[in-house]
Design an enzyme around this catalytic site. Structure first.
Site, short mmCIF file in Angstrom:
data_model
loop_
_atom_site.label_atom_id
_atom_site.label_comp_id
_atom_site.label_asym_id
_atom_site.label_seq_id
_atom_site.Cartn_x
_atom_site.Cartn_y
_atom_site.Cartn_z
N HIS A 1 -24.57 51.86 -26.38
CA HIS A 1 -23.62 52.96 -26.22
C HIS A 1 -23.22 53.51 -27.59
O HIS A 1 -22.27 53.04 -28.20
CB HIS A 1 -22.38 52.45 -25.48
CG HIS A 1 -22.69 51.89 -24.12
ND1 HIS A 1 -23.26 50.66 -23.92
CD2 HIS A 1 -22.50 52.41 -22.88
CE1 HIS A 1 -23.41 50.43 -22.62
NE2 HIS A 1 -22.96 51.47 -21.97
N HIS B 1 -18.07 48.39 -24.23
CA HIS B 1 -19.44 48.92 -24.35
C HIS B 1 -19.68 49.53 -25.72
O HIS B 1 -20.82 49.61 -26.17
CB HIS B 1 -19.71 49.95 -23.25
CG HIS B 1 -18.66 51.03 -23.19
ND1 HIS B 1 -17.50 50.89 -22.48
CD2 HIS B 1 -18.59 52.25 -23.77
CE1 HIS B 1 -16.76 51.98 -22.62
NE2 HIS B 1 -17.40 52.82 -23.40
N ASP C 1 -11.07 56.26 -21.61
CA ASP C 1 -10.68 56.84 -20.33
C ASP C 1 -10.92 55.86 -19.19
O ASP C 1 -10.14 55.78 -18.25
CB ASP C 1 -11.47 58.13 -20.08
CG ASP C 1 -11.02 59.27 -21.00
OD1 ASP C 1 -9.83 59.60 -20.97
OD2 ASP C 1 -11.87 59.80 -21.72
N GLY C 2 -12.04 55.14 -19.27
CA GLY C 2 -12.35 54.19 -18.20
C GLY C 2 -11.29 53.12 -18.07
O GLY C 2 -10.82 52.83 -16.96
N ASN D 1 -11.53 61.06 -25.14
CA ASN D 1 -12.68 61.92 -25.40
C ASN D 1 -13.16 62.71 -24.19
O ASN D 1 -14.12 63.47 -24.29
CB ASN D 1 -13.83 61.11 -26.04
CG ASN D 1 -14.44 60.09 -25.09
OD1 ASN D 1 -14.43 60.27 -23.86
ND2 ASN D 1 -14.98 59.01 -25.63
N ILE E 1 -14.84 62.16 -21.71
CA ILE E 1 -16.18 61.98 -21.15
C ILE E 1 -16.28 60.55 -20.62
O ILE E 1 -15.92 59.59 -21.29
CB ILE E 1 -17.27 62.19 -22.22
CG1 ILE E 1 -17.24 63.62 -22.75
CG2 ILE E 1 -18.68 61.84 -21.67
CD1 ILE E 1 -17.65 64.69 -21.75
N HIS F 1 -23.12 58.72 -24.06
CA HIS F 1 -22.27 57.57 -23.73
C HIS F 1 -23.04 56.26 -23.75
O HIS F 1 -22.67 55.33 -24.45
CB HIS F 1 -21.61 57.77 -22.37
CG HIS F 1 -20.97 56.52 -21.84
ND1 HIS F 1 -19.69 56.17 -22.13
CD2 HIS F 1 -21.47 55.52 -21.07
CE1 HIS F 1 -19.41 55.01 -21.57
NE2 HIS F 1 -20.46 54.59 -20.91
N ARG G 1 2.22 21.99 -3.44
CA ARG G 1 2.86 23.00 -4.31
C ARG G 1 4.14 22.44 -4.93
O ARG G 1 4.48 22.75 -6.06
CB ARG G 1 3.14 24.30 -3.56
CG ARG G 1 4.08 24.17 -2.40
CD ARG G 1 4.43 25.53 -1.78
NE ARG G 1 5.13 25.35 -0.53
CZ ARG G 1 6.04 26.19 -0.05
NH1 ARG G 1 6.35 27.29 -0.70
NH2 ARG G 1 6.63 25.96 1.11
N SER H 1 7.87 30.46 -4.13
CA SER H 1 6.88 29.99 -3.15
C SER H 1 5.80 29.15 -3.83
O SER H 1 5.33 28.16 -3.29
CB SER H 1 6.21 31.18 -2.45
OG SER H 1 7.13 31.85 -1.62
N GLU I 1 -1.27 40.58 -9.94
CA GLU I 1 -2.13 39.42 -10.08
C GLU I 1 -3.22 39.64 -11.13
O GLU I 1 -3.51 38.77 -11.95
CB GLU I 1 -2.78 39.06 -8.73
CG GLU I 1 -1.81 38.67 -7.64
CD GLU I 1 -1.20 39.86 -6.92
OE1 GLU I 1 -1.60 41.02 -7.21
OE2 GLU I 1 -0.32 39.66 -6.05
N PHE J 1 -4.94 35.61 -2.89
CA PHE J 1 -4.85 36.77 -3.77
C PHE J 1 -5.61 36.57 -5.08
O PHE J 1 -5.57 37.44 -5.96
CB PHE J 1 -3.40 37.18 -3.98
CG PHE J 1 -2.75 37.60 -2.68
CD1 PHE J 1 -3.43 38.44 -1.81
CD2 PHE J 1 -1.51 37.14 -2.31
CE1 PHE J 1 -2.87 38.82 -0.59
CE2 PHE J 1 -0.93 37.52 -1.10
CZ PHE J 1 -1.61 38.35 -0.24
N HIS K 1 -3.40 36.48 4.68
CA HIS K 1 -2.85 35.55 3.69
C HIS K 1 -3.56 34.21 3.68
O HIS K 1 -3.25 33.35 2.86
CB HIS K 1 -1.35 35.35 3.96
CG HIS K 1 -0.51 36.50 3.53
ND1 HIS K 1 -0.74 37.79 3.96
CD2 HIS K 1 0.56 36.59 2.69
CE1 HIS K 1 0.14 38.61 3.42
NE2 HIS K 1 0.94 37.91 2.64
#
Lengths: 742, 742
Positions: free
Chosen positions: B104, B144, B234-235, B264, B266, B341, B435, B462, B489, B516, B552
């Protein structure tokens, strides 16, 4: 699934569960009721004060009760009856959660006012046909508050939520499960619960409406015309998937999407101040939404009405109505705290709340005047649908072709012979990457499937997903079918779920690199659970992508989807198998399909077929007799070629070798025992599999005595051929393994 | 991993690969060079014009070249030399991509100016010790574009990126892989490539700095003091994970986080206008960031410098510097288009670019004056580290205890005997949910592990993850160790990767419901790939969570992580096993661990042990002799109890039964063959497994003749006991299966 009659009533057949409840009593007893339903004034103002300390509202003009409010839809009830209805909603939620001793009373208590206004005054629906095409859609993105929606469906007269259903809240096989499930409860549009998904689904529903309206509406007949409403909470607002989808909604100018943000400042861990102090207003303005603030969502009915009116007037932007509410409104000791979010109030607090809100009734009781007031929705809903049917009849007369097409989308009738459009290939066809073959299929199908639309997460030219005969779906060109999702995989998947669940005949596809299913797995799982037949076009499906390296090379992904219920994981090897994968994907409208496709070129192999793919696993070549080969070589996708080449060499040495393409484990599992035995005879334990991914799970296919060749480490950055060689994904490895087993 | 000497030089030992390159030539030849390095003026202004059409900038005052700019750090080079250096960066990127014919070039060409300012003028680092603790951190979120960073590391004198490494870009076993990998290339802080992760990692790095500074800095000695810089594109901006992390960065007021947004316009699919028209400025202001706009990022060096100065002056907010650039700057025919790119320019366009930018040199050539200019970073870096070491010596004298603790974090020395803090249990200990047992472990460990910090995605009460002896990490209380992530998350996981990779002794944990992990799988995979020892505390690990229903209830999640490389999937059954899981997780600093924990109470079983867990699978009870039981019952987590009860019943009937806890497949795999044989003897094919999740993969353990009891469909909403019964996850099912096999 095949072409069917022209009746529109098929949508009725979509009611997935029969409703066996007895009809309501024909002559309900009238009860005399107190009218002193003023709530505790302490709930009306303190949130607003707290609010001014902590959030900036640079440009939002709040709606105030003093604003003159025109009647929105119909003046339906006097103020005291409205409040009684709202309290009915609150107590149905309180009582159901209390009986289950499980659930989330806080949201329904706080959102009952906006819920009432929506379902009683604003939304257009037919309780007796939850699948009426032109209904307004509603999504409870904050799905844990589902008792709000169950109470509303109950009051509105939906057969899916009778009193006995409310009493079975969260119980085995009830139609009122712990989170809203579209496949359990007619009237629920999409399954929600995992936060942020619902608002993204709503974007998909609104996209579908805008798209279909653009395709089918005529100046004299706007046959597609509904709104999409959603309620989302602080939790949804924090999730990235919501931001992705809302950025697109703003970009696309989805003016008929109206989202209520239940701004109650409480999440499970307490006040949202501990983790969420951004200005949601500024963010949504940045995303291109119209933003309205209703400061008093607890009793400001006219403000809610005025906000909806304003939202409808803004046609080129979606609207976020921030409604400041009190979670658990009415509970004197638990409101405005996390303790009312996710647990039953407890008998003592339920009593205190009854007293506080002046509610003398037994649990689950709907006062007669409330019942009577809501009862009009059954005839009115029938009338709405009848009017629309008449409008459709007019439309059909004038626009025969369009009417037939729209009908096919509503009823999910695939055009007769559509599958003939699928391309076929011979071993002489040029070698090509399955991602390119996928594009040939998509473009062939676009010509015959009116419901096909989709796109890529900013990889259209790599995923090869552009439909050449169409332009881009954009704000001003919504009839087009190429959707540009940007780099937003999770939002893309959730939006596609919304499209798929808008109308049974819509067939959304979406694309990215296979490894980035990791970003959208939350949405893919909901496709599978909620029976949304989304087609996931996942290219660059192995180390074969080469230089981009391990972050881009899927290893565990095939296994991870084979382990997921109700989804088809397909890995075609060449042209015919890619066509077969599309045939399967299109036919499976109630489960999603994932197509894993290669970046690299692959030859068209002798023996592959569409029919074979439909069986999941099948023999592509065999020089043995009596169903007893010396060894069975099993490959998928790009490695089927390696298996075939290894077989050629072994056969030259006199071995009897079968080559099996194992394109979809799920489909193979569904075949008869005799078919399975004909492909993988129990007596032949000499089995070698080859797949450029984890060997995890392959013991099931190759057995304890077989050998699975694969990759149980992360990939590497180098040209693809080099990586294959270094990782031992080679013909030589297959031959060596086979010889050990024979 | 055990307690070690007090030398700080251990951080040097973290250099994961030896650097075998020869030293640079002592007397480089001087070349005479042209000085006409003015670029094509057409690249300087047109973006700004385009910009004004499409984005709103309601309140951002752009930095202009006319603003008087004070020198930031040191005046280091005249303007022409700066530009020559910048073009060197551009051409190293162009040449490496060209040679690999893969990569790139666009981003490095556009971002070279900001890259130059950062690495040559602003950042404090020591090229000869990339692991110097107090270095400024840099993350290329737009991974990249890694040739930008490789070029900068090369110029700065890092041994990891010599000229021959640049020439091996994207080749097998090179130190310049296709995306930046922290485990391949010293000088790379975190692995990036999957978009949005890097900016979130940067938030974690900045959090770690703020936290450590608050804990260790003294008014007379600010021993922890560095910035975190990142470049995102931008990505990255479109990805939800970035919004999640940036919302938290604003909330936490991470003033030393400075993010450059390479604006940019693009992305791969072309102009970002097709999918990304939001106002990033407004969004970031809403997120609580300071926002600066550098309109001309192509040549506006002083603007970039001024922006960094301004960013540093804003101490209570992170700063986004939007730098408008031209992708592929300098390429006359491909700049400002997607074609630059992600592909090599091609020989012809490389020539045209050389001509356009006035670059007469051979590929990979670094002009001598540029080389000479950058060469000062080696002595300067050594000086920076030496000064800091002196400062640390002062600190150590005065603050002995704190110094020892900080040193242990820098060198990843766990305190001697730390594992004695782990709680132990007997069968008489009260039944409890794992837990809750997890919380006991976390709180016990918090007392002895100075590097332990973490939190939950709004489920602390929780997930049971609060450290009771500490308060909340917040903007004004950054020394505390409970992190409140909100419902984010994916951002949480990526932030924890940043924390883990900031200092080897930091041990971040994070928590949500197990299902999740679908939202954060992108980050979890990067923990595994980039060797970040994050502890994932995942509760509500099966249908045992009950009423919340199928959205869940994890089904496929255990399998999906067992399939992932370099991660430990642990599912403890009771108190001792939970302690064992924590012991393993803490010791594994170079691979992440996932602990799957129950919501429901479980008894403490006879035979479980910490030592057993360390082996992954082990016998907890057995009444057979000679390593030949009639049947082996295998359970994990909450189902181990069921296996044990079934064994009791079978033994009463005279059967010889072994019960095996299979808490971690990965650890068991790593044991000796003889150990494995002692637990699962090959001769015993009568094996029954029970686990409340998919059976996918269990064939490997139970063999073709064994039986796996599990759940291969989605769950249901009902009380847990009811679901277990209806799904057949019962003692009776185990007994029946065992009897079939014996």
């Amino acid at each position: 699934m095949a072409s069917s009659s022209s009746s529109l009533s098929l949508s009725q057949a979509l009611l997935t569960k029969p409703t066996s409840h007895p009809s309501p009593s024909p002559s309900p007893t009238h009860l005399s009721l107190p009218t002193r339903l003023r709530q505790n004034p302490s709930f009306t103002s303190h949130r607003t004060t707290a609010l001014s300390h902590r959030r900036r509202h640079p440009t939002i003009t709040p709606i105030r009760a003093s604003v003159s409010v025109e009647t929105l839809e119909k003046p339906t009830a006097d103020a005291s009856l409205v409040e009684k209805s709202v309290n009915t909603i609150r107590f149905l939620a309180i009582d159901a959660v209390e009986k289950a001793n499980s659930g989330h009373p806080g949201l329904p208590m706080g959102c009952a006012p906006m819920g009432h206004v929506l379902y009683d005054e604003v939304m257009r629906y037919n309780p007796k046909n939850p699948y009426w095409f032109n209904r307004d859609r509603f999504v409870l993105s904050a799905g844990h508050g589902c008792m709000l929606q169950y109470a509303l469906l109950h009051l509105a007269g939906f057969d899916s939520v009778k009193e006995e259903d409310l009493k079975q809240f969260r119980q085995w096989e009830s139609r009122t499960p712990g989170h809203p499930e579209n496949f359990e409860t007619p009237g629920i549009e999409v399954t929600t619960g995992p936060l942020g998904q619902g608002i993204a689904n709503a974007v998909g529903l609104a996209l579908a409406e805008k798209h279909l309206a653009a395709r089918f509406n005529k100046p004299d007949n706007e046959i597609v015309d509904h709104y999409t409403y959603t309620i989302l909470g602080d939790g949804c607002q924090m999730e990235g998937v919501a931001n992705e989808a809302c950025s697109l909604a703003g970009h696309w100018g989805l003016g008929k999407l109206i989202a209520f943000y239940d701004d109650n400042h409480i999440s499970i861990d307490g006040n949202t101040e501990i983790a969420f102090t951004e200005s949601v207003d500024s963010r949504f303005e940045g995303l291109g939404w119209h933003v309205i603030w209703v400061k008093n969502g607890n009793t400001g009915y006219d403000d809610i009405r005025a906000a909806i009116k304003e939202a409808k007037a803004v046609k080129d932007k979606p609207t976020l109505i921030k409604v400041t509410t009190t979670i658990g409104y009415g509970s004197p000791n638990k409101s405005n705290s996390y303790s009312v979010h996710g647990s039953a109030l407890g008998a003592k607090e339920v009593d205190a709340t009854r007293k506080n809100l002046g509610w003398p009734y037994e649990p689950f009781h709907v006062p007669e005047d409330v019942k009577k007031h809501w009862s009009r929705h059954i005839p009115e809903g029938a009338k709405l649908e009848a009017e629309w049917n008449a409008k459709f009849a007019e439309y059909e007369k004038k626009y025969k072709e369009e009417a037939a097409e729209l009908k096919s989308l509503i009823n999910c009738e695939l055009p007769a012979g559509w599958e003939k459009a699928l391309p076929t290939y011979t071993p002489e066809s040029p070698a090509d990457a399955t991602r390119n073959l996928s594009q040939q299929n998509l473009n062939a199908l676009a010509k015959v499937l009116p419901g096909l639309l989709g796109g890529s997460a900013d990889l259209a030219s790599s995923n090869m997903t552009l439909l050449k005969m169409f332009g881009d779906f954009q704000k001003d060109t919504p009839a087009e079918r190429n959707i540009r999702f940007g780099v937003r995989e999770h939002g893309m998947g959730a939006i596609c779920n919304g499209i798929a669940l808008h109308s049974p005949g819509l067939i959304p596809y979406c694309a990215t690199f296979f490894v980035f299913t990791d970003y959208m797995r939350g949405a893919i799982r909901l496709s599978a659970l909620s029976q949304a037949g989304v087609i996931y076009v996942m290219t660059h499906d192995s180390i074969g992508l080469g230089e981009d390296g391990p972050t881009h090379q899927p290893i565990e992904h095939l296994a991870s989807f084979r382990a997921m219920p109700n989804i088809l994981m397909l890995r075609p090897a060449d042209g015919n198998e890619t066509a077969g994968a599309y045939k399967v994907a299109v036919l499976n409208r109630k489960r999603p399909s994932i197509l894993a496709l290669s970046r690299q070129k692959l030859p068209n192999l002798p023996g592959t077929s569409i029919e074979g793919v439909e069986k999941g696993g099948y023999t592509i070549s065999d020089n043995s007799t009596g169903n007893k080969p010396d060894v069975i070589l099993i490959g998928t996708g790009s490695e089927l070629e390696i298996a075939a080449k290894a077989a050629d060499d072994l056969r030259k040495e006199g071995k009897e070798v079968r080559v099996v393409s194992f394109v979809s484990w799920e489909l193979f599992d569904e075949q008869s025992e005799s078919y399975k035995e004909s492909v993988l005879p129990a007596a032949v334990s000499a089995r070698v599999s080859i797949e450029a991914g984890t060997t995890f799970g392959w013991e099931k296919i190759v057995g304890s005595k077989g050998k699975a060749i694969g990759i149980d480490r992360f990939g590497a950055s180098a040209p693809a051929g080099k990586i294959y060689k270094e990782f031992g994904i080679t013909k030589e490895a297959v031959i060596a393994a086979a010889k050990e087993l024979i």
